[in-house]
Design a protein around this motif. Structure first.
Motif, PDB file in Angstrom:
ATOM      1  N   ILE A   1      -0.985  -1.245 -10.745  1.00 20.92           N
ATOM      2  CA  ILE A   1      -1.599  -2.546 -10.454  1.00 20.92           C
ATOM      3  C   ILE A   1      -1.996  -2.620  -8.980  1.00 20.92           C
ATOM      4  O   ILE A   1      -3.081  -3.099  -8.638  1.00 20.92           O
ATOM      5  CB  ILE A   1      -0.644  -3.698 -10.840  1.00 20.92           C
ATOM      6  N   ALA A   2      -1.115  -2.127  -8.097  1.00 20.49           N
ATOM      7  CA  ALA A   2      -1.431  -2.116  -6.660  1.00 20.49           C
ATOM      8  C   ALA A   2      -2.679  -1.274  -6.395  1.00 20.49           C
ATOM      9  O   ALA A   2      -3.554  -1.651  -5.605  1.00 20.49           O
ATOM     10  CB  ALA A   2      -0.246  -1.580  -5.862  1.00 20.49           C
ATOM     11  N   ARG A   3      -2.784  -0.152  -7.072  1.00 19.51           N
ATOM     12  CA  ARG A   3      -3.963   0.709  -6.920  1.00 19.51           C
ATOM     13  C   ARG A   3      -5.220  -0.019  -7.391  1.00 19.51           C
ATOM     14  O   ARG A   3      -6.274   0.055  -6.740  1.00 19.51           O
ATOM     15  CB  ARG A   3      -3.769   2.001  -7.708  1.00 19.51           C
ATOM     16  N   ALA A   4      -5.108  -0.721  -8.525  1.00 18.67           N
ATOM     17  CA  ALA A   4      -6.267  -1.454  -9.041  1.00 18.67           C
ATOM     18  C   ALA A   4      -6.716  -2.550  -8.070  1.00 18.67           C
ATOM     19  O   ALA A   4      -7.895  -2.906  -8.024  1.00 18.67           O
ATOM     20  CB  ALA A   4      -5.927  -2.074 -10.394  1.00 18.67           C
ATOM     21  N   ASN A   5      -5.752  -3.064  -7.290  1.00 21.69           N
ATOM     22  CA  ASN A   5      -6.056  -4.084  -6.283  1.00 21.69           C
ATOM     23  C   ASN A   5      -6.443  -3.485  -4.927  1.00 21.69           C
ATOM     24  O   ASN A   5      -6.625  -4.226  -3.955  1.00 21.69           O
ATOM     25  CB  ASN A   5      -4.842  -4.999  -6.084  1.00 21.69           C
ATOM     26  N   SER A   6      -6.541  -2.152  -4.857  1.00 21.94           N
ATOM     27  CA  SER A   6      -6.809  -1.446  -3.590  1.00 21.94           C
ATOM     28  C   SER A   6      -5.784  -1.782  -2.524  1.00 21.94           C
ATOM     29  O   SER A   6      -6.079  -1.819  -1.327  1.00 21.94           O
ATOM     30  CB  SER A   6      -8.227  -1.788  -3.082  1.00 21.94           C
ATOM     31  N   ASP A   7      -4.539  -2.030  -2.957  1.00 21.63           N
ATOM     32  CA  ASP A   7      -3.443  -2.359  -2.043  1.00 21.63           C
ATOM     33  C   ASP A   7      -2.690  -1.067  -1.725  1.00 21.63           C
ATOM     34  O   ASP A   7      -1.650  -0.758  -2.318  1.00 21.63           O
ATOM     35  CB  ASP A   7      -2.530  -3.397  -2.704  1.00 21.63           C
ATOM     36  N   LYS A   8      -3.225  -0.300  -0.782  1.00 19.25           N
ATOM     37  CA  LYS A   8      -2.664   1.021  -0.480  1.00 19.25           C
ATOM     38  C   LYS A   8      -1.241   0.941   0.061  1.00 19.25           C
ATOM     39  O   LYS A   8      -0.380   1.748  -0.291  1.00 19.25           O
ATOM     40  CB  LYS A   8      -3.567   1.752   0.515  1.00 19.25           C
ATOM     41  N   MET A   9      -0.991  -0.047   0.908  1.00 22.02           N
ATOM     42  CA  MET A   9       0.343  -0.175   1.505  1.00 22.02           C
ATOM     43  C   MET A   9       1.376  -0.550   0.438  1.00 22.02           C
ATOM     44  O   MET A   9       2.456   0.054   0.366  1.00 22.02           O
ATOM     45  CB  MET A   9       0.335  -1.233   2.615  1.00 22.02           C
ATOM     46  N   GLY A  10       1.027  -1.546  -0.386  1.00 28.47           N
ATOM     47  CA  GLY A  10       1.933  -1.957  -1.450  1.00 28.47           C
ATOM     48  C   GLY A  10       2.189  -0.832  -2.436  1.00 28.47           C
ATOM     49  O   GLY A  10       3.313  -0.629  -2.902  1.00 28.47           O
ATOM     50  N   MET A  11       1.141  -0.076  -2.722  1.00 30.43           N
ATOM     51  CA  MET A  11       1.263   1.053  -3.635  1.00 30.43           C
ATOM     52  C   MET A  11       2.203   2.108  -3.063  1.00 30.43           C
ATOM     53  O   MET A  11       3.071   2.641  -3.766  1.00 30.43           O
ATOM     54  CB  MET A  11      -0.121   1.657  -3.889  1.00 30.43           C
ATOM     55  N   GLN A  12       2.073   2.392  -1.762  1.00 27.14           N
ATOM     56  CA  GLN A  12       2.895   3.424  -1.144  1.00 27.14           C
ATOM     57  C   GLN A  12       4.375   3.039  -1.129  1.00 27.14           C
ATOM     58  O   GLN A  12       5.255   3.885  -1.340  1.00 27.14           O
ATOM     59  CB  GLN A  12       2.417   3.713   0.286  1.00 27.14           C
ATOM     60  N   VAL A  13       4.641   1.761  -0.902  1.00 25.84           N
ATOM     61  CA  VAL A  13       6.025   1.275  -0.926  1.00 25.84           C
ATOM     62  C   VAL A  13       6.663   1.551  -2.293  1.00 25.84           C
ATOM     63  O   VAL A  13       7.795   2.034  -2.390  1.00 25.84           O
ATOM     64  CB  VAL A  13       6.086  -0.242  -0.603  1.00 25.84           C
ATOM     65  N   LEU A  14       5.919   1.259  -3.342  1.00 22.24           N
ATOM     66  CA  LEU A  14       6.433   1.459  -4.696  1.00 22.24           C
ATOM     67  C   LEU A  14       6.555   2.941  -5.040  1.00 22.24           C
ATOM     68  O   LEU A  14       7.503   3.356  -5.711  1.00 22.24           O
ATOM     69  CB  LEU A  14       5.529   0.749  -5.708  1.00 22.24           C
ATOM     70  N   VAL A  15       5.590   3.741  -4.588  1.00 17.33           N
ATOM     71  CA  VAL A  15       5.669   5.198  -4.810  1.00 17.33           C
ATOM     72  C   VAL A  15       6.924   5.749  -4.132  1.00 17.33           C
ATOM     73  O   VAL A  15       7.658   6.565  -4.720  1.00 17.33           O
ATOM     74  CB  VAL A  15       4.407   5.909  -4.279  1.00 17.33           C
ATOM     75  N   ASN A  16       7.165   5.324  -2.892  1.00 19.19           N
ATOM     76  CA  ASN A  16       8.353   5.791  -2.154  1.00 19.19           C
ATOM     77  C   ASN A  16       9.636   5.420  -2.898  1.00 19.19           C
ATOM     78  O   ASN A  16      10.580   6.211  -2.961  1.00 19.19           O
ATOM     79  CB  ASN A  16       8.382   5.197  -0.752  1.00 19.19           C
ATOM     80  N   GLN A  17       9.646   4.205  -3.450  1.00 20.46           N
ATOM     81  CA  GLN A  17      10.814   3.739  -4.198  1.00 20.46           C
ATOM     82  C   GLN A  17      11.008   4.565  -5.472  1.00 20.46           C
ATOM     83  O   GLN A  17      12.128   4.959  -5.798  1.00 20.46           O
ATOM     84  CB  GLN A  17      10.642   2.258  -4.528  1.00 20.46           C
ATOM     85  N   LEU A  18       9.919   4.833  -6.160  1.00 21.24           N
ATOM     86  CA  LEU A  18       9.982   5.637  -7.390  1.00 21.24           C
ATOM     87  C   LEU A  18      10.468   7.051  -7.078  1.00 21.24           C
ATOM     88  O   LEU A  18      11.319   7.595  -7.787  1.00 21.24           O
ATOM     89  CB  LEU A  18       8.603   5.676  -8.047  1.00 21.24           C
ATOM     90  N   ARG A  19       9.938   7.633  -5.991  1.00 17.88           N
ATOM     91  CA  ARG A  19      10.329   8.993  -5.605  1.00 17.88           C
ATOM     92  C   ARG A  19      11.812   9.049  -5.216  1.00 17.88           C
ATOM     93  O   ARG A  19      12.529   9.978  -5.597  1.00 17.88           O
ATOM     94  CB  ARG A  19       9.480   9.477  -4.434  1.00 17.88           C
ATOM     95  N   ALA A  20      12.268   8.042  -4.485  1.00 20.20           N
ATOM     96  CA  ALA A  20      13.647   8.039  -4.000  1.00 20.20           C
ATOM     97  C   ALA A  20      14.660   7.822  -5.121  1.00 20.20           C
ATOM     98  O   ALA A  20      15.712   8.458  -5.154  1.00 20.20           O
ATOM     99  CB  ALA A  20      13.811   6.956  -2.934  1.00 20.20           C
ATOM    100  N   LEU A  21      14.328   6.920  -6.045  1.00 25.66           N
ATOM    101  CA  LEU A  21      15.299   6.523  -7.068  1.00 25.66           C
ATOM    102  C   LEU A  21      15.174   7.312  -8.370  1.00 25.66           C
ATOM    103  O   LEU A  21      16.165   7.546  -9.056  1.00 25.66           O
ATOM    104  CB  LEU A  21      15.157   5.025  -7.373  1.00 25.66           C
ATOM    105  N   PHE A  22      13.954   7.703  -8.713  1.00 22.02           N
ATOM    106  CA  PHE A  22      13.729   8.347 -10.023  1.00 22.02           C
ATOM    107  C   PHE A  22      12.838   9.583  -9.887  1.00 22.02           C
ATOM    108  O   PHE A  22      11.790   9.680 -10.530  1.00 22.02           O
ATOM    109  CB  PHE A  22      13.082   7.341 -10.994  1.00 22.02           C
TER     110      PHE A  22
END
Length: 248
Positions: A206-227
């Motif tokens: 959803i963040a990507r669809a909104n072109s929200d690069k910063m928000g997307m990166q935060v979630l990617v980092n969280q996904l990478r760290a936790l799962f």
């Protein structure tokens, strides 16, 4: 001996109360995983009245919890008896619907869960509707899944499962504003740091669809760290350089 005499006396003096006490006791045993004690309590309850709706429902739950093929086959009859004795027992219909879902009898499950989900005053009807939505998704009927999740949210505005499922449905339909609103509502409700891998993956797309690069990166980092081993993170790695409009 005193305890046995007390239970026997209660059964003779007030059979209805005796059934209720034993059924509630069985529910507590099931919660703690003591299935043998639960079975004994329910046998006593059903010995007093074999067609009691609540006791039959609880026996169905017990056998479903035990999980062997023999027990699962027996559970069906107990759930059916609970409903035939009291057709208005929404909890029995919800539990039977859950059982039917587990045994992949999807059309029958939808029928029972819809009855529970439309019983006004039943406090768990939103959960029944959530399960209806999940079944529809499983069989590929997205339109009816959307309707069911919307009904669940009407029944309980804190239905976080419905928020998340609808946010992905809207995302895939490229209704980005609606998807964003529901996903943000979900994240606030469960807590930004308490999201599972699937929720984070939905948020990333959803963040990507909104072109929200910063928000997307935060979630990617969280996904990478936790799962890091999750299918969702592996999917992100596959798609991270893809230019497709909709990541699925």
């Amino acid at each position: 001996m005193a305890a046995c005499q007390t239970q026997s006396t209660l059964g003779k003096k007030d059979p209805e109360k005796a059934i209720q006490v034993r059924t509630q006791l069985a529910a507590e045993y099931i919660k703690t995983g003591d299935l043998d004690s639960a079975k004994r309590a329910l046998d006593q309850a059903l010995e007093i009245e074999s067609r009691d709706s609540a006791a039959n429902m609880m026996m169905g739950i017990l056998l479903q919890q035990e999980g062997s093929k023999v027990s699962m086959d027996k559970a069906d009859a107990y759930f059916k008896r609970a409903i035939s004795t009291d057709p208005k027992n929404a909890q029995a219909r919800n539990n039977y619907g859950t059982y039917l879902y587990q045994t992949e009898r999807y059309n029958e499950a939808i029928e029972q869960l819809n009855v529970a989900g439309t019983t006004l005053g039943y406090d768990q009807r939103f959960r029944a509707l959530e399960n209806v939505g999940r079944i529809y998704l499983k069989i590929g009927d997205v339109e009816n899944a959307e309707k069911s999740f919307k009904q669940a949210l009407q029944a309980n505005r804190d239905s976080y499962i419905s928020m998340l499922e609808l946010s992905e449905i809207f995302y895939l339909k490229q209704q980005t504003a609606a998807a964003t609103q529901l996903y943000e509502q979900f994240a606030r409700g469960v807590g930004q740091k308490n999201q599972g891998a699937r929720a984070l993956w939905i948020g990333i797309r959803i963040a990507r669809a909104n072109s929200d690069k910063m928000g997307m990166q935060v979630l990617v980092n969280q996904l990478r760290a936790l799962f890091p081993e999750s299918p969702e993170y592996q999917r992100y790695l596959q798609l991270q350089y893809s230019t497709e409009a909709v990541w699925k």
